[in-house]
Design a protein around this motif. Structure first.
Motif, PDB file in Angstrom:
ATOM      1  N   SER A 292       0.825  -1.210   0.000  1.00 55.23           N
ATOM      2  CA  SER A 292       0.000   0.000   0.000  1.00 55.23           C
ATOM      3  C   SER A 292       0.859   1.259   0.000  1.00 55.23           C
ATOM      4  O   SER A 292       0.396   2.331  -0.402  1.00 55.23           O
ATOM      5  N   VAL A 293       2.126   1.145   0.439  1.00 58.45           N
ATOM      6  CA  VAL A 293       3.036   2.291   0.398  1.00 58.45           C
ATOM      7  C   VAL A 293       3.302   2.687  -1.049  1.00 58.45           C
ATOM      8  O   VAL A 293       3.339   3.883  -1.392  1.00 58.45           O
ATOM      9  N   LEU A 294       3.491   1.711  -1.921  1.00 60.98           N
ATOM     10  CA  LEU A 294       3.673   2.006  -3.343  1.00 60.98           C
ATOM     11  C   LEU A 294       2.424   2.644  -3.929  1.00 60.98           C
ATOM     12  O   LEU A 294       2.510   3.624  -4.689  1.00 60.98           O
ATOM     13  N   ILE A 295       1.248   2.137  -3.586  1.00 61.36           N
ATOM     14  CA  ILE A 295      -0.004   2.695  -4.104  1.00 61.36           C
ATOM     15  C   ILE A 295      -0.174   4.134  -3.623  1.00 61.36           C
ATOM     16  O   ILE A 295      -0.586   5.017  -4.393  1.00 61.36           O
ATOM     17  N   ALA A 296       0.140   4.382  -2.361  1.00 62.45           N
ATOM     18  CA  ALA A 296       0.031   5.746  -1.823  1.00 62.45           C
ATOM     19  C   ALA A 296       1.023   6.684  -2.496  1.00 62.45           C
ATOM     20  O   ALA A 296       0.696   7.842  -2.795  1.00 62.45           O
ATOM     21  N   THR A 297       2.235   6.212  -2.749  1.00 63.45           N
ATOM     22  CA  THR A 297       3.228   7.040  -3.428  1.00 63.45           C
ATOM     23  C   THR A 297       2.808   7.330  -4.858  1.00 63.45           C
ATOM     24  O   THR A 297       3.037   8.438  -5.379  1.00 63.45           O
ATOM     25  N   LEU A 298       2.197   6.362  -5.514  1.00 64.67           N
ATOM     26  CA  LEU A 298       1.670   6.590  -6.865  1.00 64.67           C
ATOM     27  C   LEU A 298       0.568   7.643  -6.846  1.00 64.67           C
ATOM     28  O   LEU A 298       0.499   8.504  -7.737  1.00 64.67           O
ATOM     29  N   ALA A 299      -0.293   7.588  -5.833  1.00 62.85           N
ATOM     30  CA  ALA A 299      -1.337   8.609  -5.718  1.00 62.85           C
ATOM     31  C   ALA A 299      -0.723   9.986  -5.543  1.00 62.85           C
ATOM     32  O   ALA A 299      -1.175  10.972  -6.140  1.00 62.85           O
ATOM     33  N   TYR A 300       0.338  10.070  -4.735  1.00 62.79           N
ATOM     34  CA  TYR A 300       1.043  11.343  -4.546  1.00 62.79           C
ATOM     35  C   TYR A 300       1.627  11.834  -5.871  1.00 62.79           C
ATOM     36  O   TYR A 300       1.551  13.024  -6.197  1.00 62.79           O
ATOM     37  N   ALA A 301       2.226  10.923  -6.632  1.00 59.97           N
ATOM     38  CA  ALA A 301       2.872  11.307  -7.889  1.00 59.97           C
ATOM     39  C   ALA A 301       1.860  11.723  -8.951  1.00 59.97           C
ATOM     40  O   ALA A 301       2.154  12.594  -9.776  1.00 59.97           O
ATOM     41  N   TYR A 302       0.679  11.127  -8.944  1.00 62.65           N
ATOM     42  CA  TYR A 302      -0.329  11.416  -9.973  1.00 62.65           C
ATOM     43  C   TYR A 302      -1.234  12.593  -9.616  1.00 62.65           C
ATOM     44  O   TYR A 302      -2.078  12.986 -10.430  1.00 62.65           O
ATOM     45  N   THR A 303      -1.097  13.141  -8.423  1.00 64.61           N
ATOM     46  CA  THR A 303      -2.043  14.164  -7.976  1.00 64.61           C
ATOM     47  C   THR A 303      -1.840  15.485  -8.703  1.00 64.61           C
ATOM     48  O   THR A 303      -0.793  16.117  -8.586  1.00 64.61           O
ATOM     49  N   ASN A 304      -2.838  15.864  -9.473  1.00 64.60           N
ATOM     50  CA  ASN A 304      -2.913  17.194 -10.075  1.00 64.60           C
ATOM     51  C   ASN A 304      -4.376  17.523 -10.337  1.00 64.60           C
ATOM     52  O   ASN A 304      -4.693  18.337 -11.191  1.00 64.60           O
ATOM     53  N   HIS A 305      -5.244  16.875  -9.585  1.00 65.60           N
ATOM     54  CA  HIS A 305      -6.654  16.868  -9.937  1.00 65.60           C
ATOM     55  C   HIS A 305      -7.375  18.173  -9.640  1.00 65.60           C
ATOM     56  O   HIS A 305      -8.423  18.450 -10.231  1.00 65.60           O
ATOM     57  N   TYR A 306      -6.836  18.991  -8.730  1.00 67.53           N
ATOM     58  CA  TYR A 306      -7.498  20.262  -8.459  1.00 67.53           C
ATOM     59  C   TYR A 306      -7.303  21.252  -9.596  1.00 67.53           C
ATOM     60  O   TYR A 306      -7.919  22.311  -9.600  1.00 67.53           O
ATOM     61  N   SER A 307      -6.439  20.926 -10.563  1.00 67.73           N
ATOM     62  CA  SER A 307      -6.291  21.780 -11.742  1.00 67.73           C
ATOM     63  C   SER A 307      -7.151  21.315 -12.904  1.00 67.73           C
ATOM     64  O   SER A 307      -7.170  21.953 -13.961  1.00 67.73           O
ATOM     65  N   SER A 308      -7.882  20.223 -12.747  1.00 73.13           N
ATOM     66  CA  SER A 308      -8.731  19.707 -13.824  1.00 73.13           C
ATOM     67  C   SER A 308      -9.750  20.728 -14.324  1.00 73.13           C
ATOM     68  O   SER A 308      -9.934  20.872 -15.544  1.00 73.13           O
ATOM     69  N   PRO A 309     -10.438  21.491 -13.442  1.00 70.68           N
ATOM     70  CA  PRO A 309     -11.394  22.481 -13.960  1.00 70.68           C
ATOM     71  C   PRO A 309     -10.758  23.515 -14.876  1.00 70.68           C
ATOM     72  O   PRO A 309     -11.355  23.903 -15.886  1.00 70.68           O
ATOM     73  N   GLN A 310      -9.553  23.941 -14.547  1.00 75.22           N
ATOM     74  CA  GLN A 310      -8.920  24.956 -15.378  1.00 75.22           C
ATOM     75  C   GLN A 310      -8.403  24.369 -16.683  1.00 75.22           C
ATOM     76  O   GLN A 310      -8.458  25.012 -17.727  1.00 75.22           O
ATOM     77  N   PHE A 311      -7.877  23.152 -16.657  1.00 71.41           N
ATOM     78  CA  PHE A 311      -7.500  22.492 -17.902  1.00 71.41           C
ATOM     79  C   PHE A 311      -8.704  22.385 -18.828  1.00 71.41           C
ATOM     80  O   PHE A 311      -8.608  22.604 -20.036  1.00 71.41           O
ATOM     81  N   TYR A 312      -9.843  22.023 -18.245  1.00 74.74           N
ATOM     82  CA  TYR A 312     -11.052  21.843 -19.060  1.00 74.74           C
ATOM     83  C   TYR A 312     -11.539  23.168 -19.631  1.00 74.74           C
ATOM     84  O   TYR A 312     -11.891  23.253 -20.818  1.00 74.74           O
ATOM     85  N   SER A 313     -11.563  24.219 -18.809  1.00 73.00           N
ATOM     86  CA  SER A 313     -12.089  25.503 -19.273  1.00 73.00           C
ATOM     87  C   SER A 313     -11.184  26.151 -20.310  1.00 73.00           C
ATOM     88  O   SER A 313     -11.661  26.923 -21.149  1.00 73.00           O
ATOM     89  N   GLU A 314      -9.887  25.840 -20.293  1.00 69.67           N
ATOM     90  CA  GLU A 314      -8.958  26.445 -21.236  1.00 69.67           C
ATOM     91  C   GLU A 314      -8.681  25.572 -22.453  1.00 69.67           C
ATOM     92  O   GLU A 314      -7.915  25.961 -23.338  1.00 69.67           O
ATOM     93  N   LEU A 315      -9.283  24.389 -22.498  1.00 61.76           N
ATOM     94  CA  LEU A 315      -9.113  23.510 -23.652  1.00 61.76           C
ATOM     95  C   LEU A 315      -9.973  23.987 -24.812  1.00 61.76           C
ATOM     96  O   LEU A 315     -11.155  24.279 -24.651  1.00 61.76           O
ATOM     97  N   GLU A 316      -9.370  24.065 -25.966  1.00 66.52           N
ATOM     98  CA  GLU A 316     -10.088  24.526 -27.155  1.00 66.52           C
ATOM     99  C   GLU A 316     -11.141  23.493 -27.560  1.00 66.52           C
ATOM    100  O   GLU A 316     -10.813  22.308 -27.717  1.00 66.52           O
ATOM    101  N   PRO A 317     -12.408  23.884 -27.735  1.00 66.14           N
ATOM    102  CA  PRO A 317     -13.448  22.911 -28.102  1.00 66.14           C
ATOM    103  C   PRO A 317     -13.287  22.433 -29.537  1.00 66.14           C
ATOM    104  O   PRO A 317     -12.607  23.068 -30.356  1.00 66.14           O
ATOM    105  N   ASP A 318     -13.950  21.324 -29.862  1.00 69.46           N
ATOM    106  CA  ASP A 318     -13.894  20.810 -31.230  1.00 69.46           C
ATOM    107  C   ASP A 318     -14.882  21.549 -32.116  1.00 69.46           C
ATOM    108  O   ASP A 318     -15.491  22.550 -31.706  1.00 69.46           O
ATOM    109  N   SER A 319     -15.061  21.069 -33.323  1.00 69.68           N
ATOM    110  CA  SER A 319     -15.928  21.752 -34.284  1.00 69.68           C
ATOM    111  C   SER A 319     -17.383  21.782 -33.836  1.00 69.68           C
ATOM    112  O   SER A 319     -18.148  22.651 -34.253  1.00 69.68           O
ATOM    113  N   ASN A 320     -17.759  20.850 -32.965  1.00 67.88           N
ATOM    114  CA  ASN A 320     -19.134  20.806 -32.454  1.00 67.88           C
ATOM    115  C   ASN A 320     -19.304  21.643 -31.184  1.00 67.88           C
ATOM    116  O   ASN A 320     -20.386  21.654 -30.600  1.00 67.88           O
TER     117      ASN A 320
END
Length: 504
Positions: A292-320
């Motif tokens: 579980s120490v490896l799993i917890a460290t992986l969670a630490y390494a992958y954490t950037n989720h509080y920036s997801s709203p801004q990534f989404y709002s600044e992503l250029e939409p498609d043709s639709n």
């Protein structure tokens, strides 16, 4: 540190009659647009996305907007037009870059916690891939919730989907994560800079880890953290990317070449390689709560989720006019690239030093290693440029959490406020020496909530409120089961991982 802090306090400027607006947004305590910088996650080296304008914004709701008059509306519209959208490729690069933080350097030691056998690499790569996909799913899920609830921040999405009264939970988790990120960056600067200076003949009282941490904080980080805008530091993000890939090269090359199996580097290594035979199947090496120490460290390494709203709002939409499919492709491919990067560093680092892999893998390499010295120097420079950005996110989150009194204090005595916050970070970095323990404990307590529990819980509550509508059928049922499983698994990981991560 106290002496330099007193000098800075003596230079404290007199507060202006009207506090200036910083370049990264409105300083109003009730501004819903005052969000933490997306690179706080843990783990990024600056920002390359669309430009932020320095115009004052009208914040605080309809009442303030109405009182501001039509001229302010024109300014707001002009500002919105100035913000550039990111193409899918730009978004991919930014998201991939944000994953290359300090967490990957602790992964080899996380394997060593549960096994010293070379076979342990096999389940470690599989676990890294599994939780990579789950982390990417959580990142996309947050953007879907923000779209459904018409919100543009992690905390606001929680308030709309779960309850406003419990919004302190994500705020506290993000605040703690950014504070620990600052601690980890300072630890890395202390370790790497000290190991660069000592072979050059610099006296130990000056080049020691503690002296470096105090000196770097006093003479470099304090002035940088007092900058009114972090925009000048964003241009150094390329240093972070190059240093991360150079570290990858060093770890992989030393593993493949067998430089630490015998010879002068082995003799000079502070921690000799150590491997423990394991007679069973490779997968059974991870059949222990210590994995579980490896799993917890992986969670630490992958954490950037509080920036997801801004990534989404600044992503250029498609043709639709839709961002959903592009967000999904960008996220999963960027996280897949992060998995490849993590798997190489994790596997090669562990296969080189085995059970003696240190919490920051560069600490294993000899002081005379001519490839490791530039890696340490480049990593220190990257951390130096990234620390003020992470610190700005921590400071902004703390001001928002405390409220008006903290905001007034920050505006009237900005240097005093900055020194006070740094004095909470420096002693912790001096006391802690194992980055692996910090990454695992932070991953278990905070990252598991941010990455696995909170997004799934928001989706469950939003669906019950009728805010999040699925496609129906078996797919919706399976997704609902997955979300409940992630909530339960995240809680178990938080408890077991925290216990296992603590030094024995």
């Amino acid at each position: 540190l106290v002496l330099v802090a007193c000098c800075w306090l003596w230079l404290e400027p007199v507060a202006p009659a009207r506090p200036p607006l910083l370049a990264f947004g409105c300083q109003s305590s009730d501004c819903r647009q005052h969000r933490a910088h997306p690179s706080a996650g843990g783990h990024s080296f600056g920002r390359l996305r669309g430009a932020r304008v320095a115009r004052p914004r009208v914040c605080g709701g309809p009442a303030k907007a109405a009182a501001s008059g039509p001229s302010e509306d024109v300014k707001a519209e002009s500002e919105a037009a100035d913000i550039r959208l990111s193409s899918p490729l730009q978004s991919w690069l930014n998201l991939f870059k944000s994953l290359l933080g300090s967490g990957n350097l602790a992964l080899p030691s996380a394997i060593a916690v549960y096994s010293g056998s070379r076979k342990a690499v096999v389940p470690a790569i599989g676990l890294a891939l599994l939780f990579n996909v789950l982390s990417a799913y959580g990142f996309v899920l947050i953007s879907r919730i923000c779209e459904a609830t018409k919100t543009d921040s992690y905390q606001d999405a929680w308030s709309k989907s779960v309850s406003p009264g419990s919004s302190w939970l994500p705020a506290t988790a993000v605040l703690g994560k950014t504070w620990l990120a600052c601690v980890s960056y300072l630890m890395i600067m202390g370790d790497c800079t000290s190991m660069v200076l000592l072979p050059m003949g610099v006296p130990e009282w000056l080049a020691g880890r503690g002296s470096v941490i105090v000196g770097v904080t006093s003479f470099l980080l304090l002035p940088l953290c007092c900058l009114k805008s972090m925009a000048p530091l964003a241009k150094f993000s390329v240093v972070g990317i190059l240093s991360a890939f150079y570290c990858l090269f060093v770890v992989a090359f030393r593993c493949i070449s067998g430089s630490y199996a015998a010879g002068p580097l082995l003799a000079a290594a502070p921690h000799a390689p150590k491997f423990v035979p394991f007679a069973g199947n490779a997968l059974m090496t991870a059949a222990t709560p210590a994995s579980s120490v490896l799993i917890a460290t992986l969670a630490y390494a992958y954490t950037n989720h509080y920036s997801s709203p801004q990534f989404y709002s600044e992503l250029e939409p498609d043709s639709n006019g839709s961002r959903t499919s592009r967000m999904r492709r960008v996220t999963y491919t960027a996280f897949l690239g992060g998995w490849v990067f993590f798997a190489i560093v994790m596997s090669c680092g562990f296969l080189t030093f085995g059970a003696n892999s240190q919490g920051m893998i560069l600490n294993n390499y000899a002081l005379i290693d001519k490839l490791a010295v530039p890696a340490r120097l480049a990593l220190s420079m990257s951390m130096l440029a990234s620390f003020p950005i992470i610190f700005a996110s921590f400071k902004a989150g703390l001001v928002r959490a405390i409220g008006g009194s903290a905001e007034r204090f920050q505006q009237s005595k900005p240097i005093t406020f900055t020194v006070a916050l740094l004095l909470t970070i420096v002693p912790t970095a001096l006391q802690l020496r194992d980055l692996g323990v910090l990454a695992a404990f932070s991953g278990a307590i905070l990252a598991s909530y941010i990455v696995y529990i909170a997004p799934s819980l928001m989706a469950i509550c939003a669906r019950r409120r009728g805010l999040l509508k699925g496609s129906g059928g078996r797919g919706a049922l399976l997704e609902s089961v997955l979300q409940y499983t992630l909530v339960a698994s995240g809680i178990v990981l938080g408890v077991v991982g925290a216990v296992q991560a603590l030094p024995k």
